[in-house]
Enzyme design. Sequence first.
Site, PDB file in Angstrom:
ATOM      1  CG  HIS A  10      10.843   6.001  -5.188  1.00 17.32           C
ATOM      2  ND1 HIS A  10       9.920   5.355  -6.269  1.00 17.32           N
ATOM      3  CD2 HIS A  10      10.101   7.189  -4.773  1.00 17.32           C
ATOM      4  CE1 HIS A  10       9.223   6.355  -6.903  1.00 17.32           C
ATOM      5  NE2 HIS A  10       9.059   7.559  -5.927  1.00 17.32           N
ATOM      6  CG  HIS A  12      11.477  12.418  -6.369  1.00 15.59           C
ATOM      7  ND1 HIS A  12      11.363  12.091  -7.841  1.00 15.59           N
ATOM      8  CD2 HIS A  12      10.638  11.246  -6.173  1.00 15.59           C
ATOM      9  CE1 HIS A  12      10.408  11.169  -8.113  1.00 15.59           C
ATOM     10  NE2 HIS A  12      10.031  10.606  -7.078  1.00 15.59           N
ATOM     11  CG  HIS A 187       7.189   7.875 -10.522  1.00 15.93           C
ATOM     12  ND1 HIS A 187       8.483   7.695 -10.583  1.00 15.93           N
ATOM     13  CD2 HIS A 187       6.929   8.531  -9.281  1.00 15.93           C
ATOM     14  CE1 HIS A 187       9.145   8.111  -9.771  1.00 15.93           C
ATOM     15  NE2 HIS A 187       8.207   8.808  -8.591  1.00 15.93           N
ATOM     16  CD  GLU A 190       2.175   8.765  -6.436  1.00 14.06           C
ATOM     17  OE1 GLU A 190       2.646   9.392  -5.422  1.00 14.06           O
ATOM     18  OE2 GLU A 190       2.835   8.927  -7.543  1.00 14.06           O
ATOM     19  CG  ASP A 268       7.754   9.748  -3.429  1.00  9.27           C
ATOM     20  OD1 ASP A 268       8.509  10.053  -4.382  1.00  9.27           O
ATOM     21  OD2 ASP A 268       6.598   9.851  -3.270  1.00  9.27           O
ATOM     22  CG  ASP A 269       9.176  13.718  -3.277  1.00  8.46           C
ATOM     23  OD1 ASP A 269      10.051  14.364  -4.060  1.00  8.46           O
ATOM     24  OD2 ASP A 269       8.038  13.269  -3.682  1.00  8.46           O
TER      25      ASP A 269
END
Length: 322
Positions: A10, A12, A187, A190, A268-269
């Site tokens: 996961h 981005h 997604h 969350e 994630d980021d």
Amino acid sequence: MTFDPKIELHLHLEGAAPPEFVGRLADEKKMRLDGVFNEAGSYDYKDFEGFLQVYERATEVLKTPEDYARLTRAVLEHSVEQGVIYTEAFLSPDFCGGRDLTAWREYMHAMQEAAGAVPGIEMRGIVTCIRHFGPDKARETARCAAETAGDFITGFGIGGNEGLFAPGDFVWAYDCAREAGLGLTAHAGEFGGPESVRSALDDLGVSRIGHGVRAVEDEALIDRLAEDGIVLEVCPGSNVALGVYANIAAHPIEKLRERGVKVTVSTDDPPFFHTTMREEYEALERTFGWDGEAFRQINRTAAEAAFCDDATRADLLARLEA
């Protein structure tokens, strides 16, 4: 303790862009990025909606296939430093040619070629529609995914603002991707609660859930995830940075794992959330006492759930046991 190798499901691609990379690209293009960075040079946002706005502003510097090739190399080189041997990156035709198939092919080939030139790591792409852009644009994104499905593009997903539109609004896009043989993730759970996860499972038929941690609030849903073998792409540092949980000790990843839910760990980021894969692992070891066997298990789970061919999966599993 340092546990290598690692598998990340996961990530981005644009969200993994280091601030200095984005700033350098903006300088080259003589673009102003007011409001994107704080005085310390980090991405500047206060909440999830602010994060989305800064994310999309930062991606404005990525104009050409070559820009994305450079970004891919930078991100994967950092992943290798973190001990990652395989990563699945969310790629958005929305940002790569405005969902035009011909343009998307050019961007995709640039990223694929760049990924193949970084030693020590394999990358696969998950084409990702943007939820808050709406179902019609998601259809265009799904067509891009279906037309380029293959050795590099192996999955389809949805990201963006979970508060806008329902999973059921994107059934056509997911059916298109499913017919093309792509692995499916979404997604959910969350900022949306357990019902968000349930809807992604019921309406979209995914085998993996991005985040999914709010499922912990529904005992029956926890049991369903465990019984059906649904894999959660958990990003603890992201959840804490965005205020889903106050701190890592309050994060439910350990409870979910204890209940038999298949969990994996990703960033994630990462530069947005001031984290790395090593820092994620260190926090889990420090907070929940995870040992080498726990980390081996989550990486085996990740390898088994990866949207890759059987030969690649077998190689990953062998490397984890080496």
